[in-house]
Design a protein around this motif. Structure first.
Motif, PDB file in Angstrom:
ATOM      1  N   TYR A   1       0.790  -1.188  -0.002  1.00  0.00           N
ATOM      2  CA  TYR A   1       0.009   0.037   0.006  1.00  0.00           C
ATOM      3  C   TYR A   1       0.851   1.310  -0.051  1.00  0.00           C
ATOM      4  O   TYR A   1       0.712   2.319  -0.737  1.00  0.00           O
ATOM      5  N   GLU A   2       1.550   1.381   0.807  1.00  0.00           N
ATOM      6  CA  GLU A   2       2.462   2.556   1.036  1.00  0.00           C
ATOM      7  C   GLU A   2       3.655   2.672  -0.057  1.00  0.00           C
ATOM      8  O   GLU A   2       3.556   4.103  -0.576  1.00  0.00           O
ATOM      9  N   GLU A   3       3.889   1.777  -0.910  1.00  0.00           N
ATOM     10  CA  GLU A   3       4.661   1.790  -2.027  1.00  0.00           C
ATOM     11  C   GLU A   3       3.997   2.457  -3.082  1.00  0.00           C
ATOM     12  O   GLU A   3       4.407   3.116  -4.153  1.00  0.00           O
ATOM     13  N   HIS A   4       2.614   2.415  -3.163  1.00  0.00           N
ATOM     14  CA  HIS A   4       1.729   2.926  -4.030  1.00  0.00           C
ATOM     15  C   HIS A   4       0.630   4.251  -3.611  1.00  0.00           C
ATOM     16  O   HIS A   4      -0.024   4.740  -4.057  1.00  0.00           O
ATOM     17  N   GLY A   5       1.359   4.866  -2.497  1.00  0.00           N
ATOM     18  CA  GLY A   5       1.046   6.173  -2.185  1.00  0.00           C
ATOM     19  C   GLY A   5      -0.153   5.997  -1.123  1.00  0.00           C
ATOM     20  O   GLY A   5      -0.973   7.019  -1.067  1.00  0.00           O
ATOM     21  N   ILE A   6      -0.514   4.955  -0.600  1.00  0.00           N
ATOM     22  CA  ILE A   6      -1.803   4.769   0.353  1.00  0.00           C
ATOM     23  C   ILE A   6      -1.285   4.370   1.683  1.00  0.00           C
ATOM     24  O   ILE A   6      -0.644   3.356   1.910  1.00  0.00           O
ATOM     25  N   TYR A   7      -1.134   5.513   2.623  1.00  0.00           N
ATOM     26  CA  TYR A   7      -0.665   5.435   3.827  1.00  0.00           C
ATOM     27  C   TYR A   7      -1.563   5.027   4.912  1.00  0.00           C
ATOM     28  O   TYR A   7      -2.674   5.803   4.919  1.00  0.00           O
ATOM     29  N   PRO A   8      -1.357   4.325   6.023  1.00  0.00           N
ATOM     30  CA  PRO A   8      -1.874   4.218   7.118  1.00  0.00           C
ATOM     31  C   PRO A   8      -2.379   5.576   7.623  1.00  0.00           C
ATOM     32  O   PRO A   8      -1.375   6.430   8.010  1.00  0.00           O
ATOM     33  N   GLY A   9      -3.411   5.659   8.119  1.00  0.00           N
ATOM     34  CA  GLY A   9      -3.963   6.929   8.999  1.00  0.00           C
ATOM     35  C   GLY A   9      -4.181   8.100   7.757  1.00  0.00           C
ATOM     36  O   GLY A   9      -4.721   9.094   8.396  1.00  0.00           O
ATOM     37  N   VAL A  10      -4.163   7.692   6.760  1.00  0.00           N
ATOM     38  CA  VAL A  10      -4.662   8.682   5.550  1.00  0.00           C
ATOM     39  C   VAL A  10      -5.906   8.171   4.824  1.00  0.00           C
ATOM     40  O   VAL A  10      -6.880   8.392   4.862  1.00  0.00           O
ATOM     41  N   HIS A  11      -5.290   7.076   3.920  1.00  0.00           N
ATOM     42  CA  HIS A  11      -6.288   6.497   2.910  1.00  0.00           C
ATOM     43  C   HIS A  11      -6.482   5.006   3.407  1.00  0.00           C
ATOM     44  O   HIS A  11      -7.000   4.207   2.803  1.00  0.00           O
ATOM     45  N   LEU A  12      -5.728   4.668   4.391  1.00  0.00           N
ATOM     46  CA  LEU A  12      -5.661   3.025   4.862  1.00  0.00           C
ATOM     47  C   LEU A  12      -5.968   3.023   6.288  1.00  0.00           C
ATOM     48  O   LEU A  12      -5.351   3.440   7.188  1.00  0.00           O
ATOM     49  N   ILE A  13      -6.945   2.196   6.394  1.00  0.00           N
ATOM     50  CA  ILE A  13      -7.460   2.197   8.012  1.00  0.00           C
ATOM     51  C   ILE A  13      -6.966   0.697   8.422  1.00  0.00           C
ATOM     52  O   ILE A  13      -7.186  -0.214   7.813  1.00  0.00           O
ATOM     53  N   LEU A  14      -6.160   0.756   9.532  1.00  0.00           N
ATOM     54  CA  LEU A  14      -5.758  -0.626   9.874  1.00  0.00           C
ATOM     55  C   LEU A  14      -6.378  -0.990  11.304  1.00  0.00           C
ATOM     56  O   LEU A  14      -6.390  -0.101  12.272  1.00  0.00           O
ATOM     57  N   THR A  15      -7.045  -2.131  11.505  1.00  0.00           N
ATOM     58  CA  THR A  15      -7.505  -2.686  12.921  1.00  0.00           C
ATOM     59  C   THR A  15      -6.813  -4.068  12.826  1.00  0.00           C
ATOM     60  O   THR A  15      -6.522  -4.756  11.891  1.00  0.00           O
ATOM     61  N   MET A  16      -6.665  -4.361  14.202  1.00  0.00           N
ATOM     62  CA  MET A  16      -5.919  -5.567  14.341  1.00  0.00           C
ATOM     63  C   MET A  16      -6.293  -6.223  15.502  1.00  0.00           C
ATOM     64  O   MET A  16      -6.733  -5.555  16.657  1.00  0.00           O
ATOM     65  N   GLU A  17      -6.088  -7.456  15.622  1.00  0.00           N
ATOM     66  CA  GLU A  17      -6.339  -8.392  17.008  1.00  0.00           C
ATOM     67  C   GLU A  17      -5.424  -9.504  17.169  1.00  0.00           C
ATOM     68  O   GLU A  17      -5.044 -10.091  16.040  1.00  0.00           O
TER      69      GLU A  17
END
Length: 265
Positions: A229-245
């Protein structure tokens, strides 16, 4: 930036200008009379006090009056800041009094259905834009035969109870989404858990739920995916939401609601 954001930012700017105006008006009330004329002299500067603008040259200020000279320089700066702040505030006020962020959208919305068919709209209303976005069809990933069956309130099958919670929360908030819609990133084809349309600015977001972070192999694959995602300009906290468990630290509805409020509203 959408119309509502423009109004919000300009309103905040007016609030900042209002504070500057109030502060500078108060400071200028106690400022000394007159002004200072500054001229370059050899390797330094000389200061001349002018009681009124018509006093062309002014009287020379001795070095002992340096503090007074500095106060008058500050006064002139404050006067310029006050005048510019009032001018900017008036300009923003005039703009906000006439600006209608829904104007262009409403023109198409007001047309009859017959006329809409013959028009190539410049901009659609939010509802019409969402409707067209939701009309998009795509091929879903298949499910293995032995995979547990989980359905959302809207009848979509997903892969886990956590994804059920996410999907139902998005549905409850009226946020459009696609489940496992294909996304081409360079030469890689992936299927984000959720592709989301944020209606407020019509930005597309991706939501990845990382549900097995206590599995080292799974974690490595998850990191690779995030890197992609990051390599293609999609960054966590901007256009990428991450949840985990993990098994011991499961996700809960409160976390999901907070994520939606933070990123999707």
């Amino acid at each position: 930036m959408n119309g509502k954001q423009i109004i919000q930012e300009l309103t905040e700017e007016r609030n900042k200008l209002s504070k500057i105006i109030t502060k500078k008006e108060k400071q200028l009330q106690s400022a000394p009379e007159g002004e200072v004329r500054v001229i370059k002299h050899n390797s330094g500067y000389q200061y001349y006090f002018r009681k009124k603008p018509s006093d062309k040259n002014g009287s020379y200020m001795h070095v002992s009056e340096r503090n007074k000279a500095a106060t008058l320089v500050q006064k002139r700066y404050d006067e310029q800041i006050l005048a510019a702040s009032k001018k900017q505030d008036a300009a923003i006020k005039r703009f906000l009094n006439t600006y209608d962020p829904e104007c262009l959208k409403n023109i198409y919305s007001s047309l009859s259905d017959v006329r809409k068919k013959d028009v190539q709209a410049v901009i659609l209303s939010d509802d019409e834009y969402v409707s067209k976005w939701e009309e998009y069809t795509y091929e879903h990933k298949s499910f293995a035969e032995d995979m547990p069956i989980h359905y959302t309130d809207s009848g979509n099958r997903v892969r886990s109870k956590s994804e059920v919670m996410i999907a139902n929360a998005l549905l409850k908030e009226g946020i459009p989404y696609r489940y496992e819609c294909p996304l081409k990133l360079g030469t890689s084809l992936i299927h984000p858990d959720f592709t989301i349309l944020r209606k407020s600015d019509r930005e597309v977001l991706y939501w990845e739920h990382l549900g097995m972070m206590d599995d080292s192999e799974y974690t490595n694959r998850a990191i690779q995916r995030i890197r992609l995602y990051e390599e293609h300009g999609i960054y966590p906290g901007v256009h990428l939401i991450l949840t985990m468990e993990t098994v011991r630290q499961p996700i809960n509805l409160e976390i999901i609601k907070n994520m939606i409020g933070q990123y999707c509203a």
